[in-house]
Design a protein around this motif. Structure first.
Motif, PDB file in Angstrom:
ATOM      1  N   LEU A 172       0.885  -1.220  -0.031  1.00 52.93           N
ATOM      2  CA  LEU A 172       0.240   0.178  -0.108  1.00 52.93           C
ATOM      3  C   LEU A 172       0.969   1.175  -0.129  1.00 52.93           C
ATOM      4  N   GLY A 173       0.796   2.145  -0.992  1.00 49.33           N
ATOM      5  CA  GLY A 173       1.676   3.242  -1.323  1.00 49.33           C
ATOM      6  C   GLY A 173       2.889   2.472  -1.879  1.00 49.33           C
ATOM      7  N   VAL A 174       2.565   1.933  -2.930  1.00 48.94           N
ATOM      8  CA  VAL A 174       3.904   1.356  -3.351  1.00 48.94           C
ATOM      9  C   VAL A 174       4.867   2.012  -4.058  1.00 48.94           C
ATOM     10  N   GLY A 175       4.737   3.189  -4.395  1.00 51.77           N
ATOM     11  CA  GLY A 175       5.838   4.288  -4.908  1.00 51.77           C
ATOM     12  C   GLY A 175       6.646   3.505  -5.997  1.00 51.77           C
ATOM     13  N   SER A 176       7.933   3.449  -5.862  1.00 49.00           N
ATOM     14  CA  SER A 176       8.708   2.821  -6.941  1.00 49.00           C
ATOM     15  C   SER A 176       8.538   1.533  -7.205  1.00 49.00           C
ATOM     16  N   GLY A 177       8.116   0.988  -6.006  1.00 48.19           N
ATOM     17  CA  GLY A 177       7.652  -0.601  -6.068  1.00 48.19           C
ATOM     18  C   GLY A 177       8.943  -1.418  -5.376  1.00 48.19           C
ATOM     19  N   ALA A 178       9.661  -0.438  -4.616  1.00 48.52           N
ATOM     20  CA  ALA A 178      10.995  -0.987  -4.001  1.00 48.52           C
ATOM     21  C   ALA A 178      10.613  -2.433  -2.931  1.00 48.52           C
TER      22      ALA A 178
END
Length: 282
Positions: free
Chosen positions: A121-127
């Motif tokens: 949740l709130g994946v951003g760059s996918g890190a």
């Protein structure tokens, strides 16, 4: 007479030191490597290799940008995280070593070849999601973010890492729209910095990172108030969660998850011995 690799590195270090930047040695090396299309090994084994005029000009540009406090990850467009390399843009939070604590925590809970499902949740760059999938070849994951620009970065990262077949992404507000979907693991690195603290942050963060990924409301806990009950809702019975927290938020975040019905709560410290991840189960 142009610069060679070792001269370029030495001069770059001096410039960044003079600018008062933290970590000038590593930053200088990374910028020299990128500008000169060299590796760390090249600098050691072939230190007198000359830079071309184009490479010197590129390095000068990189150093000027770093002196203005632009993060190295933005200058180079990439950042290493866990065991993977990620594309990074100004639309996503730059992955940090502190967040690797999340990966360390969750991998211990799930066997390597189990076909488990992950929600970020709130994946951003996918890190976080992609680092987990890279370590667990039978797992599949879903990343949700409110930012379409961030999702584009995450999708590109998944494709470049060969993980697009096991990672899906869609735009949403936390768990809204998931309906009756449930997962074995839920992870999140939500915004947790108090609003009045934002302006006190280093320029690399304050001026270049997306504010939406940083600001957690008046006390920094707004996201957790939403996430605690929702994470428990979308977890399968016996499922586990791990969320990153600020160094001083252990008690408050544990309380929110305890009130939401979480079990087996624990807080794990990062390598700097600061409270960093709250984990538990349903």
């Amino acid at each position: 007479m142009g610069l060679n690799l070792v001269q370029a590195w030495s001069q770059a270090k001096q410039r960044l030191e003079a600018a008062g930047l933290a970590g000038p040695v590593i930053d200088a090396r990374l910028l020299v490597e990128a500008a000169a299309e060299a590796t760390r090994t090249d600098i050691v084994t072939d230190p007198y290799r000359a830079l071309t005029p184009e490479q010197e000009a590129r390095l000068a540009d990189y150093l000027a940008r770093r002196e203005r406090r632009e993060p190295v990850s933005h200058i180079l467009g990439r950042r290493g995280f866990w065991k993977i390399m990620l594309q990074v843009t100004p639309h996503v939070l730059t992955p940090r070593p502190d967040t690797e604590t999340v990966i360390d925590v969750v991998l211990k809970d799930f066997p390597e070849h189990a076909p488990w499902s992950v929600l970020d949740l709130g994946v951003g760059s996918g890190a976080i999601l992609l680092a987990i999938l890279a370590e667990r070849p039978a797992a599949k994951g879903l990343g949700i973010d409110v930012s379409e620009e961030a999702l584009a970065v995450a999708r590109d990262n998944a494709a470049h890492l060969g993980l697009a077949g096991r990672a899906a992404f869609f735009r949403g507000d936390w768990t809204a729209g998931l309906g009756s979907e449930s997962f074995d693991l839920v992870v999140s690195n939500p915004p947790y910095i108090a609003s009045d603290v934002i302006e006190t942050l280093e320029p690399e963060v304050r001026d270049y990172e997306p504010r939406i990924a940083l600001e957690g409301g008046a006390d920094g806990l707004d996201a957790y108030r939403t996430l605690a009950p929702e994470i428990l809702r979308v977890l399968k019975p016996g499922g586990r969660f791990a969320v990153e927290i600020g160094f001083d938020q252990k008690a408050a975040v544990e309380t929110l998850f305890r009130e939401a019905g979480a079990r087996d709560l624990r807080t794990v410290k990062d390598l700097a011995d600061r409270d960093r991840v709250v984990a538990g189960s349903k």
